[in-house]
Every structure is written in structure tokens, then in C-alpha cells.
Scaffold this motif. Structure first.
Motif, PDB file in Angstrom:
ATOM      1  N   ALA A  91      34.991 -30.342 -14.483  1.00  0.00           N
ATOM      2  CA  ALA A  91      34.659 -31.455 -14.503  1.00  0.00           C
ATOM      3  C   ALA A  91      34.129 -31.978 -15.590  1.00  0.00           C
ATOM      4  CB  ALA A  91      33.711 -31.696 -13.191  1.00  0.00           C
ATOM      5  N   HIS A  92      33.319 -31.391 -16.087  1.00  0.00           N
ATOM      6  CA  HIS A  92      32.724 -31.860 -17.617  1.00  0.00           C
ATOM      7  C   HIS A  92      33.904 -31.989 -18.452  1.00  0.00           C
ATOM      8  CE1 HIS A  92      28.629 -31.914 -16.988  1.00  0.00           C
ATOM      9  NE2 HIS A  92      28.370 -30.374 -16.472  1.00  0.00           N
ATOM     10  N   ALA A  93      34.827 -30.918 -18.511  1.00  0.00           N
ATOM     11  CA  ALA A  93      35.854 -30.914 -19.755  1.00  0.00           C
ATOM     12  C   ALA A  93      36.836 -32.299 -19.200  1.00  0.00           C
ATOM     13  CB  ALA A  93      36.410 -29.718 -19.725  1.00  0.00           C
ATOM     14  N   ILE A  94      37.035 -32.270 -18.254  1.00  0.00           N
ATOM     15  CA  ILE A  94      38.277 -33.380 -17.838  1.00  0.00           C
ATOM     16  C   ILE A  94      37.641 -34.657 -17.607  1.00  0.00           C
ATOM     17  CG2 ILE A  94      39.978 -33.893 -15.947  1.00  0.00           C
ATOM     18  CD1 ILE A  94      40.214 -30.842 -15.418  1.00  0.00           C
ATOM     19  N   LEU A  95      36.760 -34.915 -16.588  1.00  0.00           N
ATOM     20  CA  LEU A  95      36.262 -36.194 -16.404  1.00  0.00           C
ATOM     21  C   LEU A  95      35.601 -36.786 -17.470  1.00  0.00           C
ATOM     22  CD1 LEU A  95      35.051 -35.716 -12.614  1.00  0.00           C
ATOM     23  CD2 LEU A  95      37.105 -36.653 -13.486  1.00  0.00           C
ATOM     24  N   GLU A  96      34.352 -36.096 -17.962  1.00  0.00           N
ATOM     25  CA  GLU A  96      33.443 -36.578 -19.224  1.00  0.00           C
ATOM     26  C   GLU A  96      34.349 -36.357 -20.577  1.00  0.00           C
ATOM     27  OE1 GLU A  96      29.706 -34.849 -18.777  1.00  0.00           O
ATOM     28  OE2 GLU A  96      29.314 -35.719 -16.894  1.00  0.00           O
ATOM     29  N   GLY A  97      35.114 -35.245 -20.758  1.00  0.00           N
ATOM     30  CA  GLY A  97      35.728 -35.015 -21.925  1.00  0.00           C
ATOM     31  C   GLY A  97      36.963 -35.645 -22.129  1.00  0.00           C
ATOM     32  N   ARG A  98      38.222 -35.413 -21.304  1.00  0.00           N
ATOM     33  CA  ARG A  98      39.454 -35.867 -21.709  1.00  0.00           C
ATOM     34  C   ARG A  98      39.347 -37.327 -21.026  1.00  0.00           C
ATOM     35  NH1 ARG A  98      44.218 -31.358 -21.604  1.00  0.00           N
ATOM     36  NH2 ARG A  98      42.825 -29.644 -22.193  1.00  0.00           N
ATOM     37  N   LEU A  99      38.535 -37.769 -20.251  1.00  0.00           N
ATOM     38  CA  LEU A  99      38.962 -39.162 -19.594  1.00  0.00           C
ATOM     39  C   LEU A  99      37.796 -39.801 -20.003  1.00  0.00           C
ATOM     40  CD1 LEU A  99      40.024 -38.012 -15.941  1.00  0.00           C
ATOM     41  CD2 LEU A  99      41.618 -39.176 -17.606  1.00  0.00           C
ATOM     42  N   GLY A 100      36.739 -39.426 -20.677  1.00  0.00           N
ATOM     43  CA  GLY A 100      35.615 -40.364 -21.314  1.00  0.00           C
ATOM     44  C   GLY A 100      34.782 -41.131 -20.332  1.00  0.00           C
ATOM     45  N   ALA A 101      34.623 -40.452 -19.068  1.00  0.00           N
ATOM     46  CA  ALA A 101      33.645 -40.777 -18.190  1.00  0.00           C
ATOM     47  C   ALA A 101      32.174 -40.656 -18.990  1.00  0.00           C
ATOM     48  CB  ALA A 101      33.532 -40.197 -16.492  1.00  0.00           C
ATOM     49  N   PRO A 102      31.309 -41.627 -18.618  1.00  0.00           N
ATOM     50  CA  PRO A 102      29.905 -41.645 -19.168  1.00  0.00           C
ATOM     51  C   PRO A 102      29.318 -40.145 -18.793  1.00  0.00           C
ATOM     52  CG  PRO A 102      30.176 -43.388 -17.698  1.00  0.00           C
ATOM     53  CD  PRO A 102      31.187 -42.582 -17.576  1.00  0.00           C
ATOM     54  N   ALA A 103      28.331 -39.373 -19.810  1.00  0.00           N
ATOM     55  CA  ALA A 103      27.729 -38.379 -19.350  1.00  0.00           C
ATOM     56  C   ALA A 103      26.932 -38.518 -18.429  1.00  0.00           C
ATOM     57  CB  ALA A 103      26.962 -38.154 -20.727  1.00  0.00           C
ATOM     58  N   GLY A 104      26.703 -37.492 -17.619  1.00  0.00           N
ATOM     59  CA  GLY A 104      25.856 -37.755 -16.184  1.00  0.00           C
ATOM     60  C   GLY A 104      26.640 -37.986 -15.150  1.00  0.00           C
ATOM     61  N   THR A 105      28.129 -38.088 -15.388  1.00  0.00           N
ATOM     62  CA  THR A 105      29.010 -38.620 -14.021  1.00  0.00           C
ATOM     63  C   THR A 105      28.961 -37.200 -13.477  1.00  0.00           C
ATOM     64  OG1 THR A 105      30.222 -40.019 -15.421  1.00  0.00           O
ATOM     65  CG2 THR A 105      31.525 -38.926 -13.365  1.00  0.00           C
ATOM     66  N   VAL A 106      29.127 -36.079 -13.919  1.00  0.00           N
ATOM     67  CA  VAL A 106      29.060 -34.613 -13.193  1.00  0.00           C
ATOM     68  C   VAL A 106      27.555 -34.247 -13.065  1.00  0.00           C
ATOM     69  CG1 VAL A 106      29.830 -32.141 -13.409  1.00  0.00           C
ATOM     70  CG2 VAL A 106      31.321 -34.269 -14.423  1.00  0.00           C
ATOM     71  N   VAL A 107      27.363 -33.819 -11.791  1.00  0.00           N
ATOM     72  CA  VAL A 107      25.861 -33.454 -11.603  1.00  0.00           C
ATOM     73  C   VAL A 107      26.088 -32.108 -11.141  1.00  0.00           C
ATOM     74  CG1 VAL A 107      24.868 -35.823 -11.150  1.00  0.00           C
ATOM     75  CG2 VAL A 107      25.846 -34.669  -9.357  1.00  0.00           C
ATOM     76  N   ASN A 108      24.862 -31.283 -11.132  1.00  0.00           N
ATOM     77  CA  ASN A 108      24.803 -30.103 -10.811  1.00  0.00           C
ATOM     78  C   ASN A 108      26.218 -29.215 -11.209  1.00  0.00           C
ATOM     79  OD1 ASN A 108      22.558 -30.414  -8.980  1.00  0.00           O
ATOM     80  ND2 ASN A 108      23.975 -31.255  -7.358  1.00  0.00           N
ATOM     81  N   GLY A 109      26.357 -29.538 -12.564  1.00  0.00           N
ATOM     82  CA  GLY A 109      27.541 -28.936 -13.476  1.00  0.00           C
ATOM     83  C   GLY A 109      27.540 -27.604 -13.930  1.00  0.00           C
ATOM     84  N   THR A 110      26.457 -26.764 -13.739  1.00  0.00           N
ATOM     85  CA  THR A 110      26.269 -25.705 -14.231  1.00  0.00           C
ATOM     86  C   THR A 110      26.515 -24.604 -13.317  1.00  0.00           C
ATOM     87  OG1 THR A 110      24.982 -26.273 -16.135  1.00  0.00           O
ATOM     88  CG2 THR A 110      25.089 -23.964 -15.568  1.00  0.00           C
ATOM     89  N   PRO A 111      27.366 -23.562 -13.416  1.00  0.00           N
ATOM     90  CA  PRO A 111      27.617 -22.584 -12.202  1.00  0.00           C
ATOM     91  C   PRO A 111      26.504 -21.764 -12.118  1.00  0.00           C
ATOM     92  CG  PRO A 111      29.580 -22.631 -13.431  1.00  0.00           C
ATOM     93  CD  PRO A 111      28.817 -23.636 -14.394  1.00  0.00           C
ATOM     94  N   LEU A 112      25.911 -21.423 -10.918  1.00  0.00           N
ATOM     95  CA  LEU A 112      24.623 -20.638 -11.023  1.00  0.00           C
ATOM     96  C   LEU A 112      25.079 -19.436  -9.851  1.00  0.00           C
ATOM     97  CD1 LEU A 112      21.873 -23.244 -10.259  1.00  0.00           C
ATOM     98  CD2 LEU A 112      22.395 -21.914 -12.306  1.00  0.00           C
ATOM     99  N   PRO A 113      24.635 -18.253 -10.123  1.00  0.00           N
ATOM    100  CA  PRO A 113      24.984 -17.178  -9.349  1.00  0.00           C
ATOM    101  C   PRO A 113      24.594 -17.246  -7.722  1.00  0.00           C
ATOM    102  CG  PRO A 113      23.730 -16.353 -11.256  1.00  0.00           C
ATOM    103  CD  PRO A 113      23.667 -18.056 -11.287  1.00  0.00           C
ATOM    104  N   ASP A 114      23.588 -18.187  -7.554  1.00  0.00           N
ATOM    105  CA  ASP A 114      23.122 -18.402  -6.032  1.00  0.00           C
ATOM    106  C   ASP A 114      23.550 -19.839  -5.811  1.00  0.00           C
ATOM    107  OD1 ASP A 114      21.332 -19.695  -7.281  1.00  0.00           O
ATOM    108  OD2 ASP A 114      19.811 -18.989  -6.178  1.00  0.00           O
ATOM    109  N   PHE A 115      24.417 -20.799  -6.525  1.00  0.00           N
ATOM    110  CA  PHE A 115      24.683 -21.985  -6.299  1.00  0.00           C
ATOM    111  C   PHE A 115      23.340 -22.997  -5.986  1.00  0.00           C
ATOM    112  CE2 PHE A 115      28.105 -19.568  -4.450  1.00  0.00           C
ATOM    113  CZ  PHE A 115      29.052 -19.657  -5.715  1.00  0.00           C
ATOM    114  N   GLY A 116      22.237 -22.400  -6.776  1.00  0.00           N
ATOM    115  CA  GLY A 116      20.955 -23.258  -6.601  1.00  0.00           C
ATOM    116  C   GLY A 116      20.479 -23.034  -5.099  1.00  0.00           C
ATOM    117  N   GLY A 117      20.742 -21.983  -4.270  1.00  0.00           N
ATOM    118  CA  GLY A 117      20.105 -21.742  -3.036  1.00  0.00           C
ATOM    119  C   GLY A 117      21.084 -22.542  -1.806  1.00  0.00           C
ATOM    120  N   GLY A 118      21.931 -23.263  -2.296  1.00  0.00           N
ATOM    121  CA  GLY A 118      22.701 -24.284  -1.208  1.00  0.00           C
ATOM    122  C   GLY A 118      24.149 -23.522  -0.792  1.00  0.00           C
ATOM    123  N   HIS A 119      24.660 -24.189   0.139  1.00  0.00           N
ATOM    124  CA  HIS A 119      26.018 -23.760   0.360  1.00  0.00           C
ATOM    125  C   HIS A 119      26.967 -24.762  -0.394  1.00  0.00           C
ATOM    126  CE1 HIS A 119      25.851 -21.717   4.559  1.00  0.00           C
ATOM    127  NE2 HIS A 119      24.410 -21.877   4.152  1.00  0.00           N
TER     128      HIS A 119
END
Ligand code: VG1
Ligand code: CO
Length: 547
Positions: free
Chosen positions: A224-252
């Protein structure tokens, strides 16, 4: 240099039977000695002709991916693969893996994911095999793998140290080449070829349009970072929770109104200034579409995508056909009828769409569980659906909720909901389904909760391409007015059983379209309990998750 293949004696584990989408178990189960190795060896033993061929390997970044990938690389070398394409840091979303398999004409791929299930040491892990068409292996293959796990006596590996996967480049294990690839590039390039990126970029640049994409700390972040904010130029911050975590931050990492409540609430709050929201799941194959104060039902989403195909460059030439899983609402059937194209009804799980897509019978496919996709890959594709919606919004210049409401006015509304009862004791869930199946012959012509039942059966599917038959795919109760209630047990859970009850009612009258979904479906909920004895057998009086 060639390497000595080491044979490690092993004995079978019970229960290595792939479910709706691969083998899913608790991490603690997968960590048992030889557990993962047995299953991977059973896959390799079921294949033939892989010598010198290319294998694709990656996963959703969840806990234990890193260990499993190194194990599988060594076993792939022992199995004689010539080359493995592995995503940097072991990352490959499910649709990206499908795209990579197809683009590089790989022999197949192994995807490490338990999708929307929780991650972390106490969470779930999973593994699935995809064939050379990029799609999940069919039932014949997964049944053969299961049989093999029951008789396994050894697995094969080589003695080689771990490979550094943190940078793209090449390495080798004996004669096998390991290519560490950019996990995003091939998929992003494919998606760009399908949609009008200039037009979408124009929409994202408008001051009155603000989007949020919630990657739920799962695999779609980098995409999403590369496509939405990169190629499509959406403002930074459009993608949230954008770093893969081994436990998904504790959520489903499950994009539904319960687990993605934060996104839904933000779109319901006018102060957020947001006009469009989207989310994806653990392995990037599901999507949720949210308008202002409006969550698009996945079944409606499929119908809207089909009805608007002419606006999308890749599909403007027409759809060959559409396909939906049996419990998915019949909204798309109405669109297909108007378009004069076929609509196929398959069992739950993406593996059943593969033969239709390969044979050119269907162009778009979808499931009620937030999965939609097309013939561009052989998996459902979360970002593909988001881009499809953005392309529609850009061309039609109206908000998502208005597009859905207009769709209802034109085609009528298939009011729809799924009620999940989770963590039921397996024996009770089995008893409920057995008794329900036994009652089927008496149901047609009877009244339940005051509603007349027209037909009732246990869904069986014959693949129109290869003639293979799949039975016991869900109990369907059909009412005289066309309403439906469907019951089936989940094939992706790892604890007890999950009963899914799918409820659907067709409402043609536009003045009734705004009646809240659960209110409109209340009589069917009563019928479901009466017919299946949910409360009596399970003791549950309400579902755990409503989507
Ligand atoms: C669920 C969904 C099904 C989906 C499957 C895999 O299966 O209902 O529609 O194909 O998950 O989705 P079940 O058997 O639990 O109902 V996912 O995003 O793994 O890969
Ligand atoms: Co998934």
C-alpha cells in the motif's frame, strides 16, 4: 557444488489435513519437532517433475515465518528445485505470490500464512501450496498431501546455514539458486496494467477527497505504501499501521467491522475529514471498503464491481462470467443476468475459482468473507479491489455509499449478514450439523418461525471444467420469498469449531433499503435458531462476530 542430501527419519503426525486454505494450526503445534518438515515433505512427495524448476516462497510476516522459510529453503534444495524466488524479509502477500508464480512461470509456490488469524507465539501459523497457475492447490492435491502425511517416514534436507533475506540479490544452497526479490514490484506492475492510474492519482490529489488505508500491521503495508503513496501520490499518512509485525500488533488482521472498528469509526466521524476507507487482512487477499458512515457489504462490493466493469481499462471489453461462493449473496447474480453472462456458484474457498478462471469462464470472482479478485491472478486480491473501487470513484465522481445505494435502486438490495459462533466444542458443532442434515428431508413445505420453507439441501458442487465433485459444502434453507439461510462449519479455525450462519433476504422496494440490516434479517435469525437448535445445542444465545 552439489550437496549431500540428508535423510532424517520421521513419523506421522495426526491431523495434518489442509482446510479451506492450507494447513492452519497454533504456532505451538507447528513448533513440534519435524511437524513443519513432515508437511513440507508431504507436499514435495506429492509433486513430480520439480527437478530444476522454480519455487516461489514467502509469507505474511507473521511469527515463525523466518524460521520456517530457512527450513523450507534447505528442503527445497534437497528436493531438487533449481531456483527459489523468495520475497525480501520473507515477505510475499498471497496475491503477490500468485502474481510472481505466473510472471516467472514457476512450478509452484509455498505461502506461509494463517491469513486473518491472530499471530505471535500464542497465535496461529499456516502453510499452503499453490500450483503453477498461481492458485491454491485443488482438493485432489491437498487430499494426496494429507494421505502422504499419514505414511511419512523421513524428510530430506541439506546441511547449509541460514540465508540473509534482508537484501535483494542472489545466494545459493548447493546447486539451488536463491533469488531474494522485491516483494512488491511484480504485483504493483501488474496492478498498474489493469487500472487507470492517472485518473486515480487525480482523485487522490483532490483536496476534497481523503482516503485512509489500514494495513492492520500485516503484509499489505509495504504494498500500500508503494502503490498508494508511491505510484499514485496519495499524501503520506494515507496508509496506517503499515509496517508488518510478527504479532500484527496484538490484533486480528481481519478487515471486518469488529476487528477494523477503528477505521469504521473514523469514517463515521465527520471531523476526521475522511471520504473513503479501506483495509486488508493478514496475507493481503481480503479487502474491506468503507464509505462515509457506510460499510460496503462484501457481497454488494462484488456486485458493484461487476456492474461497473466497463469503467475499468482491464475489463472494459466485457466479462466472460462471474463466480461467487455459495454462501455469498445473490446480488452479483442479478448483475450477471442483466449483463447476459454466466454466474457460477462454487463451494467456499478460492481453490474452486481456479478452474473457471483458467478455462476463461469467469473474469471476476468473490466471497462474502471480504474476498474479491479477477483473472489477473489466481487468488483473491485486497489491493486490487481497493484500486478497482478507486477507479470507479474517480470516473463516477460520487461517494462510495451513493454508488451502492444507486446499485440497490437499480437491482434491488440483497440484505445480507453472517453470524459467527466461535470456539464451540467440536462435538457439539458436529452434532448440530448432523442433526440439521438429518432434518433436511422434512423441511421443505414446513413452517419455521412462521416462515414457509421452500427447499433445503446440502450443497454439492460439480466443477464444470474437470467434472470433480465436492460434497457437504453447507446446508441451505431456501424460503418461498427467495430468502436464504446457510449453515457451515469454518475450515480455517484452530480452536474448537466455528459455526457460520449466513442470512440473506432480497428487498426490491427502495423505500425499505435503509432498514438496518440486522433488523431486516431478524426473522431469519429466529428461523436459523429454530431449524438448527443453536441455543439448545451450544448454549449460545448470540453470535460472537457479526459481519
Ligand atoms: C474463510 C472464509 C472463506 C475464505 C477462507 C480463506 O473460510 O469463509 O470464504 O476463502 O476463510 O480466507 P472458513 O472455512 O473459515 O469459512 V483467507 O483470507 O485465508 O485466506
Ligand atoms: Co487472507
Amino acid at each position: 557444488m552439489s550437496m549431500k542430501v540428508i535423510s532424517v527419519p520421521s513419523t506421522p503426525y495426526a491431523g495434518q489435513k489442509p482446510g479451506t486454505s492450507g494447513l492452519r494450526k497454533k504456532v505451538t503445534v507447528f513448533r513440534q519437532a519435524r511437524y513443519l518438515e513432515n508437511f513440507v515433505q508431504a507436499i514435495f512427495d506429492t509433486l513430480s517433475g520439480q527437478q530444476g524448476q522454480t519455487l516461489v516462497l514467502g509469507g505474511d510476516g507473521r511469527y515463525y515465518n523466518d524460521v520456517a522459510i530457512q527450513t523450507i529453503l534447505r528442503m527445497a534444495a534437497a528436493a531438487g528445485f533449481g531456483r527459489v524466488l523468495v520475497g525480501r524479509d520473507g515477505i510475499l502477500s498471497t496475491p503477490a505470490a500468485s502474481a510472481v508464480i505466473r510472471k516467472w512461470q514457476a512450478f509452484g509456490g509455498i505461502i506461509l500464512s494463517a491469513s486473518h488469524n491472530e499471530g505471535g507465539p500464542a497465535g496461529d501459523f499456516g502453510i499452503k501450496y499453490n500450483l503453477g497457475n498461481g492458485g491454491p492447490a485443488n482438493e485432489a492435491f491437498t487430499d494426496a498431501v494429507y494421505r502422504r502425511t499419514q505414511e511419512i517416514s523421513a524428510y530430506y534436507t541439506v546441511d547449509s546455514s541460514d540465508i540473509d533475506l534482508s537484501r535483494t540479490g542472489e545466494a545459493s544452497i548447493g546447486e539451488m539458486l536463491v533469488c531474494i526479490i522485491d516483494p512488491v514490484a511484480d504485483h504493483a506492475e501488474l496492478l498498474e496494467s489493469l487500472f487507470d492510474f492517472d485518473r486515480i492519482a487525480g482523485l487522490l490529489a483532490r483536496p476534497d477527497f481523503r482516503m485512509r488505508f489500514d494495513a492492520m500491521h500485516a503484509v499489505t503495508g509495504p504494498y500500500a505504501h508503494a502503490i498508494l503513496e508511491g505510484r499514485l501520490g496519495a499524501p503520506a499518512g494515507t496508509v496506517v499501521n503499515g509496517t508488518p509485525l510478527p504479532d500484527f500488533g496484538g490484533g486480528h488482521p481481519d478487515p471486518n467491522p469488529v476487528w477494523a472498528a477503528e477505521l469504521v469509526n473514523a469514517l463515521a466521524d465527520s471531523r476526521s475529514g475522511l471520504s473513503f476507507g479501506a483495509a486488508s487482512d493478514g496475507d493481503g487477499d481480503r479487502n474491506m471498503i468503507v464509505g462515509r458512515n457506510f460499510v460496503v457489504s462484501p457481497s454488494d462490493s462484488l456486485a458493484v464491481l461487476a456492474a461497473n466493469h466497463a469503467l475499468i481499462p482491464a475489463y472494459a471489453g466485457g466479462l466472460a462470467g462471474v463466480a461467487r461462493s455459495m454462501p455469498t449473496s445473490c446480488a452479483v447474480d442479478r448483475v450477471a443476468r442483466e449483463l447476459g453472462i454466466a454466474c457460477y456458484e462454487t463451494p467456499t474457498g478460492w481453490k474452486y475459482f481456479g478452474s473457471l478462471l483458467d478455462a476463461g469462464l469467469a473474469t471476476l470472482c468473490g466471497e462474502e468473507s471480504a474476498g474479491t479478485g479477477s483473472n489477473h491472478v489466481r487468488e483473491k486480491d485486497g489491493l486490487w479491489a481497493v484500486l478497482y473501487w478507486l477507479n470507479i470513484l474517480a470516473v463516477r465522481d460520487m461517494p462510495a455509499d451513493v454508488i451502492v445505494r444507486e446499485h440497490w435502486q437499480r437491482f434491488g438490495r440483497n440484505v445480507y449478514s453472517r453470524h459467527d459462533y466461535e470456539g464451540i466444542e467440536t462435538a457439539k458443532a458436529d452434532r448440530l450439523m448432523d442433526e440439521l442434515r438429518a432434518r433436511l428431508p422434512q423441511l421443505p413445505g414446513s413452517l419455521s418461525n412462521g416462515l414457509p420453507i421452500a427447499a433445503a439441501d446440502d450443497f454439492a458442487y460439480v466443477d464444470p471444467v474437470d467434472g470433480s465433485r465436492s460434497e457437504r459444502q453447507g446446508v441451505r434453507i431456501l424460503l418461498e420469498d427467495g430468502s436464504r439461510v446457510v449453515f457451515r462449519l469454518s475450515g480455517t479455525g484452530t480452536e474448537g469449531a466455528t459455526l457460520r450462519v449466513y442470512l440473506e433476504r432480497f428487498v426490491a422496494d427502495a423505500s425499505q433499503h435503509e432498514v438496518p440490516t440486522q433488523e431486516a434479517l431478524a426473522p431469519l435469525v429466529g428461523l436459523a435458531d429454530a431449524v438448527a437448535q443453536i441455543t439448545v445445542i451450544t448454549g449460545r444465545t448470540c453470535p460472537d462476530v457479526i459481519s
